[in-house]
Design an enzyme around this catalytic site. Structure first.
Site, PDB file in Angstrom:
ATOM      1  N   GLY A 243      -9.621  -9.844  -5.232  1.00 38.92           N
ATOM      2  CA  GLY A 243      -9.848  -9.791  -6.607  1.00 38.92           C
ATOM      3  C   GLY A 243      -8.898  -8.787  -7.147  1.00 38.92           C
ATOM      4  O   GLY A 243      -8.945  -8.024  -6.676  1.00 38.92           O
ATOM      5  N   MET A 245      -8.540  -5.540  -9.349  1.00 36.26           N
ATOM      6  CA  MET A 245     -10.146  -4.292  -9.821  1.00 36.26           C
ATOM      7  C   MET A 245     -10.509  -4.542 -10.565  1.00 36.26           C
ATOM      8  O   MET A 245     -10.050  -5.546 -11.508  1.00 36.26           O
ATOM      9  CB  MET A 245      -8.820  -3.075 -10.015  1.00 36.26           C
ATOM     10  CG  MET A 245      -7.583  -2.557  -8.459  1.00 36.26           C
ATOM     11  SD  MET A 245      -6.243  -3.606  -8.104  1.00 36.26           S
ATOM     12  CE  MET A 245      -5.783  -2.810 -10.052  1.00 36.26           C
ATOM     13  N   ALA A 247     -13.129  -6.764 -11.089  1.00 33.96           N
ATOM     14  CA  ALA A 247     -13.054  -7.853 -11.070  1.00 33.96           C
ATOM     15  C   ALA A 247     -15.167  -8.753 -10.317  1.00 33.96           C
ATOM     16  O   ALA A 247     -15.272  -9.565 -11.474  1.00 33.96           O
ATOM     17  CB  ALA A 247     -12.170  -9.712 -10.059  1.00 33.96           C
ATOM     18  N   GLU A 270     -15.920  -0.748   0.335  1.00 38.48           N
ATOM     19  CA  GLU A 270     -14.176  -0.133   0.448  1.00 38.48           C
ATOM     20  C   GLU A 270     -13.709   1.218   1.192  1.00 38.48           C
ATOM     21  O   GLU A 270     -15.356   1.910   0.863  1.00 38.48           O
ATOM     22  CB  GLU A 270     -13.718   0.072  -0.568  1.00 38.48           C
ATOM     23  CG  GLU A 270     -13.547  -1.487  -1.661  1.00 38.48           C
ATOM     24  CD  GLU A 270     -12.415  -1.188  -3.030  1.00 38.48           C
ATOM     25  OE1 GLU A 270     -12.946  -0.291  -3.436  1.00 38.48           O
ATOM     26  OE2 GLU A 270     -11.726  -1.912  -2.866  1.00 38.48           O
TER      27      GLU A 270
END
EC number: 2.7.1.21
Length: 686
Positions: A243, A245, A247, A270
């Site tokens: 999605g 950033m 989100a 991440e």
């Protein structure tokens, strides 16, 4: 060579790859520095012809008409390919040039320190003008006076002796022009060699200030390729959160990590450390490109390709690692309530498809580079994409609230484009659920129409046209329209469609769960359970746990320490060790309940188990682990330890952000000390 058509899909990048322009003869010599370029060696014939042609042109135009023809030329000294008998002791930084006119036929005069009498060279290291075919060994018997010409004395001006002139010539339309900027730092670089060419890598520009390198905290090396023992295979569902950033991907991933145990779910964050600290900071590069670079430039698209490849590298390796952990010859089964979860933040779909599509629509990425990135996309059976979205205003508010430096250039229009690109990728996948890959290829290549495909497959034309017109497949069809007969283009498109159809999608609208993270997780869980196409794979949970632990340790420890932070951390650890040692040697009696706590610290006792515990200290939103042996502490921990925890929490910034993100800042196994934003501590039962 580049195409001359108006639709140039493969423009050569001369700024990046230095592609020569053979049809412009003068451009080969625009940036030549004749004082630093070595003379052409006698064994190269291809490079001599253009230089001699330029020299003849300059001589005909009368640049140096007063120069008398010479019979001999000084011996060349090639710094790149020196002769075997040279001593490598030239002082190249002492450049003394004559004040007379510059000539291409006469190389610059360098004062050598090889011998006391002057120049020294081998008999084969010179050439006679007009008789290049003569064997140079026939002149070995000539005397030094006959072999070398007499060098005229330098100018008598004292200022010229103290500051010798250093000319830099360049040819432009048959004339010589000076470019003094070329040698701005050259003398300092030559001087750094200390009159020796044996170690050219030690040269440094003394006029330039060295960049300050910020020390970083390197996490402990935990190899994920080591032997982890007997594999533990379980059925697990692999989900990738995707999605825009801000989100809610990381929030939902952290909720799953805190709520579910390691035996139920494993999360992989991440790879932020790889993006920001390994070799280059790709986030800073993206910000710089969006601020400085202009659309349509070949240098811009080259830099963006480099950035997208760095974004995709860790995501591809994570996906391949999970694929290697799948048990061979195992069948996928529908997901059930007792199955395990493997949740990963980001899929390579965003780095190789979605964001390149945004950049191409903005004119910053060429069609060719977008198509090349599309060909690198890869997916595996069993991978599920959980596409999360919120409305644009809420997304923009969250983005500005967290205040990341690398996201300051993002505005509402950019968020709309990212959401539209994710929707386009989803619609392309949805189109492949109605039509086969062969039918989709025929439509993209122009071999069949959408009406014929709908009639053949029995699909409603209105639904199919609405999905088709969502720009992803239409854009791809426009890109390959002129090259659809090329077999490589066909293979890339077929591979992309087959890889995209392998994935499974679930779409989650988080706008209704603004402050309800458990509700958002429940919505995601129910959609996965109700989808019969989502399957589980039999995977080695031990290997995945090692990858998840390494990823979290790397993610939490990737922080640059300042000197005050390092000093405060060391002071706190020393205080903690001293007070802990005092508690071990001389256990203090419990303080009465009427004792007034200092700095807002409560005096409630903290029961510590007899086993070892891990103290987690938060440093600006990340964790730093220290293991403390609590074996001898039976009942109470001294009040000074709690005060030290409270004091250490105020040394660092972003305490409010840390509290909101992780809640429990310091913890002892099953009991914790919670630090709130008002500056007080309280004991919390977990």
């Amino acid at each position: 060579m580049a195409s001359n058509s108006h639709n140039n899909y493969n423009t050569p990048r001369r700024q990046n790859y230095d592609v020569p322009k053979a049809w412009e003869e003068d451009s080969l010599y625009e940036n030549i520095d004749f004082l630093t370029q070595p003379a052409v060696s006698s064994d190269t014939s291809e490079d001599e012809e253009p230089l001699l042609s330029v020299a003849r042109r300059v001589e005909v135009q009368g640049v140096n008409p007063g120069l008398k023809p010479r019979g001999l030329v000084r011996p060349r000294q090639d710094a790149d390919n020196p002769s075997s008998d040279e001593g490598f002791d030239w002082e190249l930084w002492k450049l003394h040039l004559s004040t007379r006119a510059f000539s291409f036929l006469e190389p610059p005069r360098l004062s050598s320190s090889n011998t006391a009498s002057g120049l020294r060279s081998s008999c084969s290291d010179f050439t006679i003008l007009g008789s290049s075919g003569v064997n140079p060994t026939s002149h070995a018997n000539l005397s030094e006076e006959e072999m070398y010409e007499e060098i005229p004395p330098l100018a008598s001006n004292p200022s010229d002796e103290r500051h010798p002139r250093q000319l830099s010539g360049a040819v432009a339309q048959g004339a010589i022009r000076k470019s003094p900027r070329k040698l701005k730092f050259k003398p300092a670089k030559f001087k750094g060699l200390s009159s020796s060419l044996l170690n050219p890598f030690t040269a440094s520009d003394s006029g330039r200030r060295a960049r300050r390198q910020t020390p970083t905290c390197q996490p402990g090396f935990t190899p994920i390729f080591q032997d982890l023992g007997e594999p533990h295979y379980v059925k697990a569902c692999t989900v990738f959160f995707e999605g825009c950033m801000a989100a809610g991907k990381t929030t939902l991933l952290n909720f799953a990590r805190q709520t579910l145990s390691d035996d139920e779910a494993l999360t992989i964050p991440e790879p932020m450390r790889f993006w920001t600290e390994v070799y280059t900071n790709v986030l800073s590069q993206i910000v710089k490109i969006n601020k400085e670079c202009k659309p349509g430039k070949t240098s811009t698209t080259a830099e963006l390709v480099s950035c997208q490849l760095k974004f995709a590298t860790p995501l591809k390796t994570q996906s391949l690692f999970l694929q290697r952990s799948v048990k061979k010859d195992s069948e996928m089964q529908p997901v059930g309530p007792l199955d395990k979860w493997v949740i990963v933040d980001r899929h390579q779909l965003s780095a190789l498809v979605v964001f390149p599509l945004v950049l191409m629509r903005r004119g910053m990425l060429s069609f060719s580079d977008f198509f090349n990135l599309l060909g690198m996309f890869e997916a595996h059976p069993g991978e599920v994409i959980a596409l999360m979205s919120v409305n644009v205003e809420e997304n923009f508010t969250r983005l500005k609230k967290r205040g990341r430096v690398c996201e300051r250039h993002i505005d509402r229009d950019y968020i709309k484009e990212i959401k539209g690109s994710f929707n386009a990728a989803y619609c392309a996948w949805l189109f492949l659920q109605y039509f086969s890959i062969q039918t989709t290829m025929q439509i993209c290549m122009g071999l069949s129409s959408l009406d014929e495909a709908c009639a053949t497959e029995g699909v409603c034309h209105t639904t199919a046209s609405r999905i088709w017109n969502n720009r992803m497949l239409v854009t791809l069809s426009d890109i390959i329209s002129q090259f659809s007969n090329d077999y490589t283009v066909q293979n890339v498109c077929y591979n992309f469609f087959s890889q995209l159809s392998t994935l499974k999608f679930v779409v989650i609208d988080l706008s209704a769960f603004r402050h309800d993270v458990p509700g958002a997780w429940g919505e995601f869980y129910m959609q996965v359970m109700k989808n019969g196409d989502i399957k589980t794979r039999v995977m080695d949970f031990t290997a995945i746990k090692a990858l998840a632990d390494t990823a979290h340790n790397t993610h939490l420890r990737s922080i640059s320490f300042s000197s005050s932070q390092v000093f405060s951390t060391m002071l706190f650890l020393i205080l903690l060790c001293v007070t802990g040692a005092q508690a071990i040697t001389t256990p203090a009696p419990p303080r009465p309940a009427t004792t007034t706590p200092r700095r807002g610290v409560t005096s409630a006792p903290l029961i510590v188990p007899a086993s070892s515990s891990e103290l987690i200290v938060t440093l600006d939103g990340t964790f730093h682990s220290v293991t403390i042996d609590m074996t001898e502490i039976r009942q109470y921990v001294r009040q000074e330890i709690i005060e030290a925890l409270w004091n250490a929490s105020h040394v660092f910034e972003s305490l409010e952000t840390t509290y909101n993100r992780y809640k429990d800042v310091y913890r002892f196994t099953d009991q914790s000390i919670r630090v709130n934003t008002r500056g007080s501590c309280q004991l919390v039962k977990k």
